[in-house]
Design a protein around this motif. Structure first.
Motif, PDB file in Angstrom:
ATOM      1  N   GLU A   1       1.473   1.672  -3.697  1.00 18.31           N
ATOM      2  CA  GLU A   1       0.545   2.180  -4.610  1.00 18.31           C
ATOM      3  C   GLU A   1       0.616   4.110  -4.068  1.00 18.31           C
ATOM      4  OE1 GLU A   1      -3.859   0.883  -4.576  1.00 18.31           O
ATOM      5  OE2 GLU A   1      -2.908   1.012  -2.890  1.00 18.31           O
ATOM      6  N   ASP A   2       0.598   4.324  -3.138  1.00 20.49           N
ATOM      7  CA  ASP A   2       0.169   5.019  -2.648  1.00 20.49           C
ATOM      8  C   ASP A   2       1.738   6.448  -3.381  1.00 20.49           C
ATOM      9  OD1 ASP A   2      -2.004   5.394  -0.747  1.00 20.49           O
ATOM     10  OD2 ASP A   2      -0.143   5.392   0.875  1.00 20.49           O
TER      11      ASP A   2
ATOM     12  N   LYS B   1       1.148   6.681  -7.046  1.00 19.82           N
ATOM     13  CA  LYS B   1      -0.389   7.661  -6.721  1.00 19.82           C
ATOM     14  C   LYS B   1      -0.180   8.769  -7.447  1.00 19.82           C
ATOM     15  CE  LYS B   1      -4.444   4.709  -5.816  1.00 19.82           C
ATOM     16  NZ  LYS B   1      -5.740   4.963  -4.611  1.00 19.82           N
ATOM     17  N   GLY B   2       1.371   9.166  -6.665  1.00 15.85           N
ATOM     18  CA  GLY B   2       0.917  10.559  -6.753  1.00 15.85           C
ATOM     19  C   GLY B   2       1.378  11.573  -8.025  1.00 15.85           C
TER      20      GLY B   2
ATOM     21  N   ARG C   1       0.743  -1.459   0.098  1.00 14.51           N
ATOM     22  CA  ARG C   1       0.177  -0.109  -0.091  1.00 14.51           C
ATOM     23  C   ARG C   1       0.801   1.533  -0.125  1.00 14.51           C
ATOM     24  NH1 ARG C   1      -5.175  -1.014  -2.235  1.00 14.51           N
ATOM     25  NH2 ARG C   1      -6.089  -2.813  -1.033  1.00 14.51           N
ATOM     26  N   ASN C   2       1.936   1.472   0.626  1.00 15.64           N
ATOM     27  CA  ASN C   2       2.982   2.341   0.520  1.00 15.64           C
ATOM     28  C   ASN C   2       3.543   2.530  -0.638  1.00 15.64           C
ATOM     29  OD1 ASN C   2       2.745   2.279   3.784  1.00 15.64           O
ATOM     30  ND2 ASN C   2       4.063   1.186   4.220  1.00 15.64           N
TER      31      ASN C   2
ATOM     32  N   CYS D   1      -3.289   1.787  -9.538  1.00 16.01           N
ATOM     33  CA  CYS D   1      -3.315   1.114  -7.971  1.00 16.01           C
ATOM     34  C   CYS D   1      -3.561  -0.263  -7.739  1.00 16.01           C
ATOM     35  CB  CYS D   1      -4.894   1.635  -7.593  1.00 16.01           C
ATOM     36  SG  CYS D   1      -6.155   1.238  -8.703  1.00 16.01           S
TER      37      CYS D   1
END
Length: 72
Positions: free
Chosen positions: A6-7, A10-11, A3-4, A17
């Protein structure tokens, strides 16, 4: 960790995602909307925990399989 990554992805690419995480007998299967995010997750796992990382990009389609396993 997935998830980190992914974040962070996404930036720069908001549509990249994780859309499913499934716990199977063989381990976690993480499905994404892009072929670059799995590579990024696999490389992060290898940096953090060492182990063996294999990547297979399908030349005929838009598909990648990333397999990370801890060292024996």
């Amino acid at each position: 960790m997935a998830r980190n990554e992914e974040d962070a992805e996404k930036g720069e690419h908001p549509l990249n995602c994780i859309f499913n995480i499934e716990d199977t007998a063989e381990g976690l299967v993480i499905s994404t909307t892009d072929i670059h995010l799995p590579r990024r997750i696999g490389e992060a796992l290898k940096r953090a925990f060492r182990g063996k990382l294999d990547m297979h990009f399908d030349e005929a389609g838009y598909f990648v399989r990333v397999d990370w396993r801890p060292s024996a």
